[in-house]
Design a protein around this motif. Structure first.
Motif, PDB file in Angstrom:
ATOM      1  N   ILE A   8      39.577  44.557  31.454  1.00 37.17           N
ATOM      2  CA  ILE A   8      38.358  45.226  31.933  1.00 37.17           C
ATOM      3  C   ILE A   8      37.560  44.292  32.832  1.00 37.17           C
ATOM      4  CG2 ILE A   8      36.115  46.158  31.204  1.00 37.17           C
ATOM      5  CD1 ILE A   8      37.608  47.308  28.741  1.00 37.17           C
ATOM      6  N   VAL A   9      37.391  43.046  32.378  1.00 34.82           N
ATOM      7  CA  VAL A   9      36.648  42.073  33.184  1.00 34.82           C
ATOM      8  C   VAL A   9      37.384  41.797  34.493  1.00 34.82           C
ATOM      9  CG1 VAL A   9      35.818  39.685  33.271  1.00 34.82           C
ATOM     10  CG2 VAL A   9      35.508  41.030  31.200  1.00 34.82           C
ATOM     11  N   GLY A  10      38.705  41.694  34.439  1.00 35.17           N
ATOM     12  CA  GLY A  10      39.491  41.503  35.652  1.00 35.17           C
ATOM     13  C   GLY A  10      39.294  42.639  36.640  1.00 35.17           C
ATOM     14  N   GLY A  11      39.267  43.858  36.141  1.00 32.10           N
ATOM     15  CA  GLY A  11      39.026  45.017  37.009  1.00 32.10           C
ATOM     16  C   GLY A  11      37.648  44.985  37.646  1.00 32.10           C
ATOM     17  N   ILE A  12      36.656  44.619  36.866  1.00 31.10           N
ATOM     18  CA  ILE A  12      35.290  44.547  37.386  1.00 31.10           C
ATOM     19  C   ILE A  12      35.164  43.433  38.419  1.00 31.10           C
ATOM     20  CG2 ILE A  12      32.884  44.034  36.770  1.00 31.10           C
ATOM     21  CD1 ILE A  12      33.474  45.481  34.080  1.00 31.10           C
ATOM     22  N   ILE A  13      35.755  42.275  38.124  1.00 33.88           N
ATOM     23  CA  ILE A  13      35.707  41.146  39.063  1.00 33.88           C
ATOM     24  C   ILE A  13      36.407  41.528  40.371  1.00 33.88           C
ATOM     25  CG2 ILE A  13      36.567  38.803  39.489  1.00 33.88           C
ATOM     26  CD1 ILE A  13      34.273  38.735  37.571  1.00 33.88           C
ATOM     27  N   GLY A  14      37.586  42.142  40.276  1.00 33.96           N
ATOM     28  CA  GLY A  14      38.306  42.565  41.482  1.00 33.96           C
ATOM     29  C   GLY A  14      37.527  43.586  42.289  1.00 33.96           C
ATOM     30  N   TRP A  15      36.885  44.514  41.605  1.00 36.31           N
ATOM     31  CA  TRP A  15      36.081  45.529  42.278  1.00 36.31           C
ATOM     32  C   TRP A  15      34.892  44.891  42.990  1.00 36.31           C
ATOM     33  CZ3 TRP A  15      31.102  47.256  40.558  1.00 36.31           C
ATOM     34  CH2 TRP A  15      30.597  48.330  41.279  1.00 36.31           C
ATOM     35  N   LEU A  16      34.188  43.977  42.305  1.00 34.22           N
ATOM     36  CA  LEU A  16      33.050  43.294  42.917  1.00 34.22           C
ATOM     37  C   LEU A  16      33.482  42.462  44.123  1.00 34.22           C
ATOM     38  CD1 LEU A  16      31.002  42.073  39.827  1.00 34.22           C
ATOM     39  CD2 LEU A  16      30.321  43.774  41.521  1.00 34.22           C
ATOM     40  N   ALA A  17      34.605  41.780  43.998  1.00 29.88           N
ATOM     41  CA  ALA A  17      35.105  40.979  45.117  1.00 29.88           C
ATOM     42  C   ALA A  17      35.429  41.877  46.310  1.00 29.88           C
ATOM     43  CB  ALA A  17      36.336  40.190  44.691  1.00 29.88           C
ATOM     44  N   GLY A  18      36.004  43.046  46.042  1.00 31.54           N
ATOM     45  CA  GLY A  18      36.287  44.000  47.116  1.00 31.54           C
ATOM     46  C   GLY A  18      35.013  44.491  47.784  1.00 31.54           C
ATOM     47  N   LEU A  19      33.968  44.720  46.990  1.00 28.64           N
ATOM     48  CA  LEU A  19      32.678  45.145  47.562  1.00 28.64           C
ATOM     49  C   LEU A  19      32.070  44.041  48.419  1.00 28.64           C
ATOM     50  CD1 LEU A  19      30.880  47.016  44.635  1.00 28.64           C
ATOM     51  CD2 LEU A  19      31.781  47.986  46.736  1.00 28.64           C
ATOM     52  N   ILE A  20      32.133  42.817  47.926  1.00 29.56           N
ATOM     53  CA  ILE A  20      31.559  41.695  48.663  1.00 29.56           C
ATOM     54  C   ILE A  20      32.302  41.484  49.980  1.00 29.56           C
ATOM     55  CG2 ILE A  20      31.268  39.173  48.640  1.00 29.56           C
ATOM     56  CD1 ILE A  20      30.675  39.488  45.600  1.00 29.56           C
ATOM     57  N   MET A  21      33.619  41.580  49.939  1.00 35.50           N
ATOM     58  CA  MET A  21      34.429  41.368  51.141  1.00 35.50           C
ATOM     59  C   MET A  21      34.405  42.584  52.063  1.00 35.50           C
ATOM     60  SD  MET A  21      35.753  38.362  51.170  1.00 35.50           S
ATOM     61  CE  MET A  21      37.049  38.550  52.365  1.00 35.50           C
ATOM     62  N   GLY A  22      34.050  43.744  51.552  1.00 40.19           N
ATOM     63  CA  GLY A  22      34.050  44.957  52.357  1.00 40.19           C
ATOM     64  C   GLY A  22      35.451  45.456  52.645  1.00 40.19           C
ATOM     65  N   LYS A  23      36.388  45.129  51.780  1.00 38.18           N
ATOM     66  CA  LYS A  23      37.784  45.532  51.976  1.00 38.18           C
ATOM     67  C   LYS A  23      38.289  46.212  50.714  1.00 38.18           C
ATOM     68  CE  LYS A  23      38.789  41.634  54.978  1.00 38.18           C
ATOM     69  NZ  LYS A  23      38.745  42.279  56.236  1.00 38.18           N
TER      70      LYS A  23
END
Length: 82
Positions: A8-23
């Motif tokens: 769950i934490v991995g999914g949230i971290i990946g999602w946040l990183a995608g939002l930050i990168m805009g990709k």
């Protein structure tokens, strides 16, 4: 139970990183989980363990590692599509 929290934490971290990168991360939710978990490993290797921990994941190094991972994957996919 720790494995479920880590996923769950991995999914949230990946999602946040995608939002930050805009990709968008290829693979949707599974891609987010993989990016978050691999980002956690990359961040831990290069930055160590600091900051708050949730499950077995240190949040700040994992987020920075996931951002680096997304940047590298995006660069590789862009070069492949040329």
């Amino acid at each position: 139970m720790e494995l479920i929290v880590t996923l769950i934490v991995g999914g949230i971290i990946g999602w946040l990183a995608g939002l930050i990168m805009g990709k968008d991360i290829p693979g949707g939710v599974i891609g987010n989980i993989i990016a978050g978990i691999l980002g956690s490993w990359v961040g831990g290797q290069f930055l160590g363990t600091f900051g708050p921990q949730w499950g077995s994941v240190y949040i700040f190094p994992a987020l920075i590692g996931a951002i680096i991972l997304i940047a590298v994957v995006s660069f590789i996919l862009k070069q492949k599509n040329k």
